[in-house]
Design a protein around this motif. Structure first.
Motif, PDB file in Angstrom:
ATOM      1  N   GLN A  70      38.549  40.379  32.948  1.00  0.00           N
ATOM      2  CA  GLN A  70      39.345  39.592  32.021  1.00  0.00           C
ATOM      3  C   GLN A  70      40.012  38.445  32.767  1.00  0.00           C
ATOM      4  O   GLN A  70      40.371  38.591  33.937  1.00  0.00           O
ATOM      5  CB  GLN A  70      40.444  40.443  31.379  1.00  0.00           C
ATOM      6  N   PRO A  78      45.689  37.816  27.661  1.00  0.00           N
ATOM      7  CA  PRO A  78      44.304  37.337  27.805  1.00  0.00           C
ATOM      8  C   PRO A  78      44.188  35.847  27.489  1.00  0.00           C
ATOM      9  O   PRO A  78      44.873  35.331  26.602  1.00  0.00           O
ATOM     10  CB  PRO A  78      43.529  38.173  26.784  1.00  0.00           C
ATOM     11  N   SER A 118      35.098  32.580  29.034  1.00  0.00           N
ATOM     12  CA  SER A 118      35.683  33.862  28.663  1.00  0.00           C
ATOM     13  C   SER A 118      35.746  33.951  27.143  1.00  0.00           C
ATOM     14  O   SER A 118      36.056  32.978  26.460  1.00  0.00           O
ATOM     15  CB  SER A 118      37.087  34.022  29.262  1.00  0.00           C
ATOM     16  N   ARG A 123      37.621  38.142  28.025  1.00  0.00           N
ATOM     17  CA  ARG A 123      36.609  38.926  28.757  1.00  0.00           C
ATOM     18  C   ARG A 123      35.397  38.077  29.133  1.00  0.00           C
ATOM     19  O   ARG A 123      35.020  37.139  28.434  1.00  0.00           O
ATOM     20  CB  ARG A 123      36.162  40.121  27.916  1.00  0.00           C
ATOM     21  N   LYS A 125      31.379  38.608  31.477  1.00  0.00           N
ATOM     22  CA  LYS A 125      30.459  39.551  32.122  1.00  0.00           C
ATOM     23  C   LYS A 125      29.212  38.792  32.554  1.00  0.00           C
ATOM     24  O   LYS A 125      28.751  37.900  31.850  1.00  0.00           O
ATOM     25  CB  LYS A 125      30.079  40.677  31.155  1.00  0.00           C
ATOM     26  N   GLN A 199      34.482  45.522  38.496  1.00  0.00           N
ATOM     27  CA  GLN A 199      35.489  44.871  37.657  1.00  0.00           C
ATOM     28  C   GLN A 199      36.295  43.901  38.499  1.00  0.00           C
ATOM     29  O   GLN A 199      36.800  44.246  39.568  1.00  0.00           O
ATOM     30  CB  GLN A 199      36.420  45.908  37.029  1.00  0.00           C
ATOM     31  N   ASP A 201      39.294  41.185  37.625  1.00  0.00           N
ATOM     32  CA  ASP A 201      40.206  40.487  36.730  1.00  0.00           C
ATOM     33  C   ASP A 201      40.817  39.290  37.449  1.00  0.00           C
ATOM     34  O   ASP A 201      41.097  39.346  38.659  1.00  0.00           O
ATOM     35  CB  ASP A 201      41.310  41.423  36.242  1.00  0.00           C
TER      36      ASP A 201
END
Length: 207
Positions: A70, A78, A118, A123, A125, A199, A201
């Protein structure tokens, strides 16, 4: 009395842990140098799957992984619509860049560069391979890492690098060693489960 002392110390320890975690969480992700190999050769394929190149049937060599996370602001809210511009060496430690004189081979099936935004809840990926280490002078190597340029109107742009956990070269890498322990922790992805997922962030600051 011993039991009360034990409970009290446990509560204080938990509070201290929460305070420490909260303080670290509000730190902006540390910045890092861009390095000499930001992509300069235009590529049409810049999607979130770096393990394949559009128009070619092969698969990138190396250990395939998913990186997700994130983008948050310093209030831990966020941030949607952030542009993430990322690039890295292939699994042999070679950048797809004309100025990289490393003798390692170019992987023509590795995309090497991606640009994405994002989404909901900040988020993101992407799929890639773990980058190889590469020589830096005669007696040094750069530890595996992924470069990020992160930008959105209204926020301070961030240039950083993501490192991998449990890499022996981390402790020998000059750039990594310059960071404090808390900075190193923020710049190191977390391995998730046993399925080659990491992960990472990212915390950015409002203007």
């Amino acid at each position: 009395m011993k039991r009360r002392a034990f409970i009290k110390s446990g509560v204080l320890g938990t509070v201290a842990s929460v305070i420490t975690t909260s303080t670290q969480a509000k730190m902006v992700t540390p910045s890092e140098v861009e390095g000499p190999f930001y992509p300069i050769t235009p590529r049409k394929d810049q999607d979130a799957d770096l393990t394949r190149v559009a128009g070619k049937g092969g698969l990138a060599q190396g250990e395939i992984i998913d990186v997700f996370g994130q983008v948050l602001d310093t209030d831990l809210k966020p941030v949607e619509g952030v542009t993430l511009d990322l690039w890295q060496a292939n699994s042999f430690g070679k950048y797809h860049h004309p100025h990289d004189t490393n003798s390692a081979p170019v992987d023509e099936h590795f995309q090497a560069w991606a640009i994405m935004q994002s989404g909901s809840e900040g988020r993101y990926k992407f799929k890639t391979v773990i980058p190889g280490a590469y020589p830096l002078g005669r007696n040094q190597q750069r530890t595996p890492h992924i470069h990020f340029k992160i930008a959105k109107n209204g926020y301070v742009s961030l240039l950083t690098q993501m490192y991998f956990p449990n890499q022996v070269l981390n402790e020998q890498d000059g750039l990594f060693k310059r960071k404090s322990a808390s900075e190193q922790a923020m710049m190191t992805a977390k391995a998730v489960g046993k399925s080659n997922q990491y992960q990472y962030d990212i915390i950015i600051e409002k203007l």
